[in-house]
Design an enzyme around this catalytic site. Structure first.
Site, short mmCIF file in Angstrom:
data_model
loop_
_atom_site.label_atom_id
_atom_site.label_comp_id
_atom_site.label_asym_id
_atom_site.label_seq_id
_atom_site.Cartn_x
_atom_site.Cartn_y
_atom_site.Cartn_z
CE1 TYR A 88 36.34 49.76 47.05
CE2 TYR A 88 35.87 48.54 49.05
CZ TYR A 88 36.77 49.02 48.13
OH TYR A 88 38.10 48.76 48.28
CG HIS A 114 33.53 47.26 40.41
ND1 HIS A 114 33.25 46.74 39.16
CD2 HIS A 114 34.64 46.58 40.84
CE1 HIS A 114 34.13 45.80 38.86
NE2 HIS A 114 34.98 45.68 39.86
CE1 TYR A 146 37.07 45.08 50.01
CE2 TYR A 146 37.40 43.09 51.30
CZ TYR A 146 37.39 44.47 51.21
OH TYR A 146 37.67 45.23 52.31
CG ASN A 157 38.87 41.55 42.22
OD1 ASN A 157 38.02 41.93 41.42
ND2 ASN A 157 40.04 42.15 42.34
CG ASN A 214 39.54 41.20 37.83
OD1 ASN A 214 39.93 40.62 36.83
ND2 ASN A 214 40.15 42.28 38.30
#
Length: 190
Positions: free
Chosen positions: A16, A21, A67, A69, A115
Site C-alpha cells: 500500500y 489512502h 489496516y 479500517n 472508514n
C-alpha cells in the site's frame, strides 16, 4: 489542551506504500523526518513511534501497524500504551472532498464516510484534531472509490503532495504551539 500525539493513517503492508489512502501516514513520516525523528517499532502497541520537540513541546509521532479500517483499534492501543487521551491527538488522513494539494484542519464532526476515521470515533471518541489532506475527486465518476483510494499516486499527485509539505509542517507547528483555533484561522482560508 496540549497535543502530545500525532498519528498518520494508512495501511501498513508495503503493497500500500505510495497509495492515495496512505498520504496521512506519508505526511506524518515526512514531517517527523523534518525534526530528525527516527521511528522504531514498539511491540507493546504495534506501532512505529518516534518523539521530537516541536515548538518546545514533546510530541510522539505514530504510524500504527495494520489496516486503515482498524485505525480506531490501533490508535486505542497507542493511547493506552502512552497514557494519552484522544483529545491530545492530531490525526493526519486523506480526504477526497478536498482539492489535491490542499488540506483542512478541523475537530469533531462526522467521519465523512472515511472508514478509518469512523473506526477511531467508534473506539476512541471524537475529540481529536484532524488534518485532512486533499486527494481531489475520483478520476472517473464510475470508478470504484476503493480502487481510487488504493491506487498509486500519479506523478502530478506526488508533486502536489511534495509541494504541500512545508505548509503542512507550518500548520502542524501552529497547532502544537498556538492551538487548533489559531491554526484553523491561519490555514483554512481559501
Amino acid at each position: 489542551m496540549a497535543f502530545r500525539l500525532a498519528v498518520g493513517l494508512g495501511n501498513s503492508p508495503s503493497r500500500y506504500e505510495g497509495t492515495r489512502h496512505n498520504v496521512g501516514m506519508a505526511a506524518l513520516g515526512r514531517i517527523a523526518g523534518m525534526y530528525q525523528a527516527k521511528f522504531s517499532l514498539n511491540k507493546y502497541c504495534a506501532a512505529y513511534l518516534s518523539k521530537a520537540n516541536v515548538c518546545g513541546k514533546d510530541v510522539v509521532f505514530a504510524a500504527a501497524q495494520g489496516y486503515m479500517n482498524e485505525s480506531g483499534v490501533n490508535i486505542a492501543n497507542i493511547l493506552r500504551f502512552l497514557k494519552i487521551d484522544i483529545s491530545e491527538t492530531i490525526v493526519f488522513y486523506d480526504d477526497i472532498t478536498i482539492q489535491r494539494g490542499s488540506f483542512k484542519i478541523s475537530e469533531g464532526g462526522s467521519s465523512g464516510g472515511h472508514n478509518g476515521v469512523e473506526n477511531i470515533i467508534a473506539r476512541c471518541g471524537n475529540s481529536f484534531a484532524r488534518v485532512r489532506i486533499g486527494l481531489g475527486g475520483k478520476t472517473f465518476k464510475e470508478m470504484d472509490l476503493a480502487d481510487y483510494v488504493l491506487g498509486g499516486l500519479s506523478d502530478d499527485e506526488k508533486a502536489s503532495f511534495e509541494a504541500s509539505l512545508p505548509k503542512l509542517k507550518d500548520a502542524f507547528e501552529m497547532i502544537c504551539s498556538k492551538g487548533l483555533v489559531a491554526a484553523q484561522n491561519a490555514f483554512n482560508r481559501k
